[in-house]
Design an enzyme around this catalytic site. Structure first.
Site, PDB file in Angstrom:
ATOM      1  N   GLN A 264       1.980 -10.083  11.361  1.00  0.00           N
ATOM      2  CA  GLN A 264       2.420  -8.979  10.510  1.00  0.00           C
ATOM      3  C   GLN A 264       1.563  -7.731  10.693  1.00  0.00           C
ATOM      4  O   GLN A 264       2.048  -6.604  10.554  1.00  0.00           O
ATOM      5  CB  GLN A 264       2.386  -9.427   9.040  1.00  0.00           C
ATOM      6  CG  GLN A 264       3.003  -8.452   8.059  1.00  0.00           C
ATOM      7  CD  GLN A 264       2.226  -8.374   6.770  1.00  0.00           C
ATOM      8  OE1 GLN A 264       1.036  -8.097   6.770  1.00  0.00           O
ATOM      9  NE2 GLN A 264       2.905  -8.635   5.665  1.00  0.00           N
TER      10      GLN A 264
ATOM     11  N   SER B 188       4.732  -5.565   3.423  1.00  0.00           N
ATOM     12  CA  SER B 188       3.409  -5.517   4.049  1.00  0.00           C
ATOM     13  C   SER B 188       2.385  -6.285   3.210  1.00  0.00           C
ATOM     14  O   SER B 188       2.492  -7.494   3.046  1.00  0.00           O
ATOM     15  CB  SER B 188       2.996  -4.061   4.281  1.00  0.00           C
ATOM     16  OG  SER B 188       1.817  -3.972   5.041  1.00  0.00           O
ATOM     17  N   LEU B 189       1.403  -5.597   2.645  1.00  0.00           N
ATOM     18  CA  LEU B 189       0.415  -6.245   1.792  1.00  0.00           C
ATOM     19  C   LEU B 189       1.084  -7.091   0.705  1.00  0.00           C
ATOM     20  O   LEU B 189       0.591  -8.155   0.321  1.00  0.00           O
ATOM     21  CB  LEU B 189      -0.470  -5.191   1.135  1.00  0.00           C
ATOM     22  CG  LEU B 189      -1.328  -5.703  -0.032  1.00  0.00           C
ATOM     23  CD1 LEU B 189      -2.509  -6.478   0.501  1.00  0.00           C
ATOM     24  CD2 LEU B 189      -1.748  -4.578  -0.937  1.00  0.00           C
TER      25      LEU B 189
ATOM     26  N   GLN C 151       0.834  -1.191   0.000  1.00  0.00           N
ATOM     27  CA  GLN C 151       0.000   0.000   0.000  1.00  0.00           C
ATOM     28  C   GLN C 151       0.878   1.253   0.000  1.00  0.00           C
ATOM     29  O   GLN C 151       1.857   1.327   0.731  1.00  0.00           O
ATOM     30  CB  GLN C 151      -0.889  -0.028   1.242  1.00  0.00           C
ATOM     31  CG  GLN C 151      -2.107   0.849   1.158  1.00  0.00           C
ATOM     32  CD  GLN C 151      -3.141   0.471   2.213  1.00  0.00           C
ATOM     33  OE1 GLN C 151      -3.117  -0.625   2.746  1.00  0.00           O
ATOM     34  NE2 GLN C 151      -4.045   1.377   2.508  1.00  0.00           N
TER      35      GLN C 151
ATOM     36  N   ARG D 233      -8.997  -7.884   5.290  1.00  0.00           N
ATOM     37  CA  ARG D 233      -7.883  -7.373   6.091  1.00  0.00           C
ATOM     38  C   ARG D 233      -7.924  -5.840   6.142  1.00  0.00           C
ATOM     39  O   ARG D 233      -7.789  -5.233   7.205  1.00  0.00           O
ATOM     40  CB  ARG D 233      -6.560  -7.849   5.483  1.00  0.00           C
ATOM     41  CG  ARG D 233      -5.281  -7.327   6.127  1.00  0.00           C
ATOM     42  CD  ARG D 233      -4.092  -7.887   5.338  1.00  0.00           C
ATOM     43  NE  ARG D 233      -2.786  -7.547   5.908  1.00  0.00           N
ATOM     44  CZ  ARG D 233      -2.036  -6.513   5.526  1.00  0.00           C
ATOM     45  NH1 ARG D 233      -2.498  -5.689   4.583  1.00  0.00           N
ATOM     46  NH2 ARG D 233      -0.846  -6.302   6.058  1.00  0.00           N
TER      47      ARG D 233
ATOM     48  N   HIS E 218       0.750  -1.892  11.315  1.00  0.00           N
ATOM     49  CA  HIS E 218       1.873  -2.611  11.920  1.00  0.00           C
ATOM     50  C   HIS E 218       2.209  -2.200  13.349  1.00  0.00           C
ATOM     51  O   HIS E 218       3.255  -2.579  13.858  1.00  0.00           O
ATOM     52  CB  HIS E 218       3.119  -2.526  11.032  1.00  0.00           C
ATOM     53  CG  HIS E 218       2.896  -3.032   9.650  1.00  0.00           C
ATOM     54  ND1 HIS E 218       2.644  -4.365   9.386  1.00  0.00           N
ATOM     55  CD2 HIS E 218       2.847  -2.388   8.457  1.00  0.00           C
ATOM     56  CE1 HIS E 218       2.448  -4.501   8.079  1.00  0.00           C
ATOM     57  NE2 HIS E 218       2.560  -3.327   7.500  1.00  0.00           N
TER      58      HIS E 218
END
Length: 313
Positions: free
Chosen positions: A251, A93-94, A12, A118, A202
């Site tokens: 995560q 991340s994503l 993202q 999510r 996060h």
């Protein structure tokens, strides 16, 4: 025989209206991939990614499946043009979900549904306006941790993305993040910038979202990947599907250890890292992390051709 590259997939923040338009004109699989994702969710992700508005594309629950589709579309183009398979992979991340789909650990349709939920869980965990994120440039990791400690004052603000040496992203409650930005500037940071996001990714504020995600992942079929995928949380490839799911849950509320991830790729023999997806944010970070690797970004026909030529040289 040319050595295999490693793949990285953006997360993202790399999205933009019009992303992959040139690649889609040359390779129909790009739009087909977005249509698959759209069918799974009942929304037109391709129209949103090409026409916007930004406000819709940048909503977390839309951004996440759109970026997943963009990464997989680019990987499918690469694969369809005879591009090398991965030595190892990772995603920021994503992007970790994109890496798992490309490594055949998770079906694309399942991943689209999971990341959409999510995104929704993340937004619901912290109402818009209550959380924030900021990028701190020019301080060491320890200095950023000290800044956050001084700025907490009973609230949450934590280092969450170790993106490159001297670039750390922090997240938490909005007021605490603003205090940390002021504190970082006072401590000599080159820059301390509030980021235009509505979700403090996060950090520990995401623990309620992680619990909801765990329930979704428990019912999601996963397989051991066809090639290693390094997880953000552990900087290791999971040994089992249960470990993979655990890493994906953690995560959400633990830091992205990107510097260590790229260093591990280099330590294990990677010489070329291919970023597959919109933009070249990770390629820029990776160049600052480890000089042993050559970074190449693939996001349009010209960059694809250059990367294929470099890898096959």
């Amino acid at each position: 025989m040319p050595q295999k590259p490693s793949f990285v997939f953006p997360g993202q923040g790399s999205q933009s209206v019009g992303m992959l338009s040139a690649l889609s004109e040359a390779y129909p699989v790009v739009r087909q991939t977005f249509e698959e994702a759209s069918d799974a969710l009942g929304i037109d992700l391709w129209r949103m990614s090409q026409q916007g508005p930004d406000t819709e594309l940048n909503r977390t629950e839309n951004t996440q499946p759109a970026m997943l589709a963009a990464g997989i579309a680019t990987w499918r183009v690469w694969d369809g043009q005879g591009g090398a398979t991965a030595l190892t992979s990772a995603g920021h991340s994503l992007g970790e979900y994109t890496a798992l789909v490309a490594a055949d650990a998770l079906s694309f349709a399942d991943a689209v549904t999971v990341v959409s939920r999510r995104g929704r869980f993340m937004q619901e965990a912290v109402p818009e306006g209550r959380g924030g994120m900021a990028a701190i440039l020019g301080l060491s990791d320890l200095e950023v941790a000290a800044v956050c400690h001084d700025a907490e004052q009973g609230s949450v603000v934590e280092p969450v993305n170790y993106n490159s040496p001297g670039q750390v992203v922090i997240a938490g409650e909005a007021e605490a993040v603003r205090r940390a930005v002021d504190e970082a500037k006072a401590k000599g940071a080159k820059r301390a910038i509030l980021l235009p996001v509505s979700v403090p990714s996060h950090c520990s504020l995401m623990e309620p979202a992680a619990l909801q995600l765990a329930s979704v992942l428990a019912d999601t079929e996963m397989r051991v990947p066809s090639s290693p995928v390094l997880h953000n949380v552990s900087v290791e490839s999971a040994a089992s599907t249960s470990d993979m799911k655990e890493m994906l849950v953690h995560q959400l509320h633990r830091p992205v250890r990107w510097v260590e991830t790229v260093q591990k790729m280099a330590d294990e023999g990677t010489q070329q890292v291919i970023e597959l997806g919109p933009g070249k944010v990770l390629t820029g970070l990776n160049k600052r992390i480890d000089k042993r690797i050559k970074g190449l970004a693939v996001f349009d026909p010209a960059s694809l051709e250059a990367a294929l030529e470099a890898v096959n040289a």
